[in-house]
Motif scaffolding. Structure first.
Motif, PDB file in Angstrom:
ATOM      1  N   VAL A 288       4.079  21.058  32.016  1.00 18.27           N
ATOM      2  CA  VAL A 288       3.812  21.524  30.659  1.00 18.27           C
ATOM      3  C   VAL A 288       3.225  20.354  29.881  1.00 18.27           C
ATOM      4  O   VAL A 288       3.744  19.236  29.931  1.00 18.27           O
ATOM      5  N   THR A 289       2.137  20.605  29.174  1.00 21.81           N
ATOM      6  CA  THR A 289       1.519  19.594  28.320  1.00 21.81           C
ATOM      7  C   THR A 289       1.954  19.851  26.893  1.00 21.81           C
ATOM      8  O   THR A 289       1.836  20.968  26.389  1.00 21.81           O
ATOM      9  N   TRP A 290       2.458  18.801  26.248  1.00 25.74           N
ATOM     10  CA  TRP A 290       2.920  18.872  24.863  1.00 25.74           C
ATOM     11  C   TRP A 290       1.994  18.035  24.012  1.00 25.74           C
ATOM     12  O   TRP A 290       1.712  16.890  24.348  1.00 25.74           O
ATOM     13  N   GLU A 291       1.529  18.580  22.899  1.00 26.44           N
ATOM     14  CA  GLU A 291       0.710  17.826  21.953  1.00 26.44           C
ATOM     15  C   GLU A 291       1.478  17.708  20.640  1.00 26.44           C
ATOM     16  O   GLU A 291       1.777  18.716  19.994  1.00 26.44           O
ATOM     17  N   TYR A 292       1.815  16.485  20.289  1.00 25.45           N
ATOM     18  CA  TYR A 292       2.591  16.193  19.081  1.00 25.45           C
ATOM     19  C   TYR A 292       1.659  15.719  17.977  1.00 25.45           C
ATOM     20  O   TYR A 292       0.849  14.821  18.190  1.00 25.45           O
ATOM     21  N   ASN A 293       1.787  16.295  16.808  1.00 28.56           N
ATOM     22  CA  ASN A 293       1.026  15.881  15.633  1.00 28.56           C
ATOM     23  C   ASN A 293       2.034  15.560  14.532  1.00 28.56           C
ATOM     24  O   ASN A 293       2.753  16.440  14.070  1.00 28.56           O
ATOM     25  N   LEU A 294       2.082  14.289  14.134  1.00 31.32           N
ATOM     26  CA  LEU A 294       3.035  13.833  13.132  1.00 31.32           C
ATOM     27  C   LEU A 294       2.278  13.270  11.934  1.00 31.32           C
ATOM     28  O   LEU A 294       1.281  12.573  12.105  1.00 31.32           O
ATOM     29  N   ASN A 295       2.764  13.562  10.744  1.00 32.14           N
ATOM     30  CA  ASN A 295       2.141  13.082   9.514  1.00 32.14           C
ATOM     31  C   ASN A 295       3.190  12.347   8.684  1.00 32.14           C
ATOM     32  O   ASN A 295       4.279  12.874   8.458  1.00 32.14           O
TER      33      ASN A 295
ATOM     34  N   GLY B  56       0.804  -1.212   0.000  1.00 32.37           N
ATOM     35  CA  GLY B  56       0.000   0.000   0.000  1.00 32.37           C
ATOM     36  C   GLY B  56       0.837   1.262   0.000  1.00 32.37           C
ATOM     37  O   GLY B  56       2.062   1.242   0.097  1.00 32.37           O
ATOM     38  N   PHE B  57       0.128   2.356  -0.112  1.00 27.67           N
ATOM     39  CA  PHE B  57       0.696   3.699  -0.078  1.00 27.67           C
ATOM     40  C   PHE B  57      -0.304   4.542   0.699  1.00 27.67           C
ATOM     41  O   PHE B  57      -1.446   4.700   0.262  1.00 27.67           O
ATOM     42  N   ASN B  58       0.082   5.040   1.877  1.00 27.20           N
ATOM     43  CA  ASN B  58      -0.855   5.710   2.778  1.00 27.20           C
ATOM     44  C   ASN B  58      -0.330   7.046   3.284  1.00 27.20           C
ATOM     45  O   ASN B  58       0.876   7.238   3.421  1.00 27.20           O
ATOM     46  N   TYR B  59      -1.254   7.912   3.628  1.00 28.97           N
ATOM     47  CA  TYR B  59      -0.967   9.126   4.380  1.00 28.97           C
ATOM     48  C   TYR B  59      -1.526   8.875   5.767  1.00 28.97           C
ATOM     49  O   TYR B  59      -2.710   8.547   5.916  1.00 28.97           O
ATOM     50  N   VAL B  60      -0.685   8.991   6.800  1.00 23.59           N
ATOM     51  CA  VAL B  60      -1.077   8.640   8.159  1.00 23.59           C
ATOM     52  C   VAL B  60      -0.817   9.816   9.092  1.00 23.59           C
ATOM     53  O   VAL B  60       0.288  10.360   9.124  1.00 23.59           O
ATOM     54  N   ALA B  61      -1.833  10.225   9.844  1.00 23.24           N
ATOM     55  CA  ALA B  61      -1.704  11.285  10.847  1.00 23.24           C
ATOM     56  C   ALA B  61      -1.752  10.643  12.230  1.00 23.24           C
ATOM     57  O   ALA B  61      -2.738  10.001  12.587  1.00 23.24           O
ATOM     58  N   VAL B  62      -0.659  10.777  12.998  1.00 22.14           N
ATOM     59  CA  VAL B  62      -0.568  10.179  14.331  1.00 22.14           C
ATOM     60  C   VAL B  62      -0.073  11.241  15.310  1.00 22.14           C
ATOM     61  O   VAL B  62       0.258  12.350  14.929  1.00 22.14           O
ATOM     62  N   GLY B  63       0.014  10.868  16.576  1.00 15.89           N
ATOM     63  CA  GLY B  63       0.548  11.790  17.566  1.00 15.89           C
ATOM     64  C   GLY B  63       0.124  11.426  18.963  1.00 15.89           C
ATOM     65  O   GLY B  63      -0.460  10.374  19.203  1.00 15.89           O
ATOM     66  N   ALA B  64       0.430  12.307  19.896  1.00 15.12           N
ATOM     67  CA  ALA B  64       0.122  12.065  21.302  1.00 15.12           C
ATOM     68  C   ALA B  64       0.194  13.378  22.064  1.00 15.12           C
ATOM     69  O   ALA B  64       0.680  14.388  21.559  1.00 15.12           O
ATOM     70  N   ALA B  65      -0.284  13.328  23.281  1.00 16.89           N
ATOM     71  CA  ALA B  65      -0.125  14.443  24.217  1.00 16.89           C
ATOM     72  C   ALA B  65       0.487  13.865  25.474  1.00 16.89           C
ATOM     73  O   ALA B  65       0.156  12.755  25.885  1.00 16.89           O
ATOM     74  N   ASN B  66       1.418  14.604  26.089  1.00 13.49           N
ATOM     75  CA  ASN B  66       1.991  14.135  27.340  1.00 13.49           C
ATOM     76  C   ASN B  66       2.356  15.312  28.223  1.00 13.49           C
ATOM     77  O   ASN B  66       2.384  16.452  27.780  1.00 13.49           O
ATOM     78  N   GLU B  67       2.628  15.004  29.490  1.00 11.55           N
ATOM     79  CA  GLU B  67       3.007  16.031  30.461  1.00 11.55           C
ATOM     80  C   GLU B  67       4.427  15.792  30.917  1.00 11.55           C
ATOM     81  O   GLU B  67       4.838  14.655  31.128  1.00 11.55           O
ATOM     82  N   ASN B  68       5.170  16.874  31.078  1.00 12.17           N
ATOM     83  CA  ASN B  68       6.528  16.824  31.625  1.00 12.17           C
ATOM     84  C   ASN B  68       6.647  17.869  32.718  1.00 12.17           C
ATOM     85  O   ASN B  68       6.022  18.926  32.645  1.00 12.17           O
ATOM     86  N   LEU B  69       7.481  17.597  33.706  1.00  5.67           N
ATOM     87  CA  LEU B  69       7.834  18.608  34.691  1.00  5.67           C
ATOM     88  C   LEU B  69       8.926  19.468  34.078  1.00  5.67           C
ATOM     89  O   LEU B  69       9.847  18.952  33.458  1.00  5.67           O
ATOM     90  N   THR B  70       8.831  20.770  34.253  1.00  2.00           N
ATOM     91  CA  THR B  70       9.851  21.646  33.662  1.00  2.00           C
ATOM     92  C   THR B  70      11.099  21.666  34.536  1.00  2.00           C
ATOM     93  O   THR B  70      11.033  21.466  35.748  1.00  2.00           O
ATOM     94  N   ALA B  71      12.224  21.894  33.900  1.00  3.11           N
ATOM     95  CA  ALA B  71      13.495  21.945  34.628  1.00  3.11           C
ATOM     96  C   ALA B  71      13.565  23.194  35.518  1.00  3.11           C
ATOM     97  O   ALA B  71      14.211  23.182  36.548  1.00  3.11           O
ATOM     98  N   GLN B  72      12.876  24.273  35.110  1.00  2.10           N
ATOM     99  CA  GLN B  72      12.944  25.515  35.877  1.00  2.10           C
ATOM    100  C   GLN B  72      12.227  25.407  37.229  1.00  2.10           C
ATOM    101  O   GLN B  72      12.591  26.056  38.180  1.00  2.10           O
ATOM    102  N   ASN B  73      11.185  24.578  37.300  1.00  2.00           N
ATOM    103  CA  ASN B  73      10.382  24.482  38.508  1.00  2.00           C
ATOM    104  C   ASN B  73       9.794  23.082  38.571  1.00  2.00           C
ATOM    105  O   ASN B  73       8.997  22.711  37.729  1.00  2.00           O
ATOM    106  N   SER B  74      10.187  22.309  39.554  1.00  2.00           N
ATOM    107  CA  SER B  74       9.756  20.910  39.609  1.00  2.00           C
ATOM    108  C   SER B  74       8.254  20.753  39.828  1.00  2.00           C
ATOM    109  O   SER B  74       7.721  19.667  39.653  1.00  2.00           O
ATOM    110  N   ASN B  75       7.544  21.831  40.220  1.00  3.70           N
ATOM    111  CA  ASN B  75       6.096  21.751  40.371  1.00  3.70           C
ATOM    112  C   ASN B  75       5.357  22.256  39.144  1.00  3.70           C
ATOM    113  O   ASN B  75       4.136  22.250  39.106  1.00  3.70           O
ATOM    114  N   SER B  76       6.075  22.725  38.155  1.00  3.69           N
ATOM    115  CA  SER B  76       5.474  23.285  36.954  1.00  3.69           C
ATOM    116  C   SER B  76       5.328  22.197  35.896  1.00  3.69           C
ATOM    117  O   SER B  76       6.287  21.522  35.540  1.00  3.69           O
TER     118      SER B  76
END
Length: 176
Positions: free
Chosen positions: A56-63, A34-54
């Protein structure tokens, strides 16, 4: 995306569209490419290096442009199972971030991710006349990060996808 160093991980609903060719090599066995166009991704949370209580949610969209190759076994006229490999090329990347202090963080670009994806897939199809309903699981052998910045956010992340599909067969010739 699967990664061990993120705090919380959520899947992204995407889509895929493509063309397939299924060629019987025996009465119950076929090779499918086959030959396909695929849209995938995820969202995740990380603690920031500047503040361990902060957080950040990252949403990745990959095609990707993806080229899969499967070997299928036709259990019955109604049921087909298959397995194979795929390769994909990253053609689009979008990243969104939210959270406190998120504006002070560096944002990875498309070049921070590997452009090539390679993995295995397994699938199940239920066929009725020219219409098929399917489910497929894909898992990458390739790690996504291609830079220290990307590694700091997603470490060992890999693509892991469950796809559901409705297929329409344009031409079908019964195997002999």
């Amino acid at each position: 995306m699967n990664s061990k160093n993120v705090r919380k991980e959520d899947s992204r609903f995407g889509y895929h569209i493509g063309l397939w060719v299924d060629k019987h090599v025996a009465k119950r066995v076929s090779l499918q490419g086959g030959f396909n166009y695929v849209a995938v991704g995820a969202a995740n949370e990380n603690l920031t290096a500047q503040n361990s209580n902060s957080i950040v949610t990252w949403e990745y969209n990959l095609n990707y442009i993806s080229v899969p190759l499967n070997a299928n076994y036709h259990l019955h006229k109604l049921i087909t199972i298959g397995a194979g490999f795929y390769t994909g090329y990253l053609v689009g990347f979008n990243l969104r971030r939210e959270g406190s202090r998120s504006n002070t963080l560096n944002t990875p670009e498309k070049d921070n991710l590997k452009s090539q994806d390679f993995g295995y897939q397994i699938n199940l199809l239920v066929n009725y006349s020219s219409i098929s309903l399917g489910v497929q699981y894909r898992n990458s052998f390739s790690k996504l990060p291609n830079s220290r910045l990307a590694e700091s956010l997603i470490a060992d992340a890999q693509n892991s996808v469950i796809q559901m599909a409705v297929r329409y067969t344009l031409y079908q010739k019964d195997p002999k």
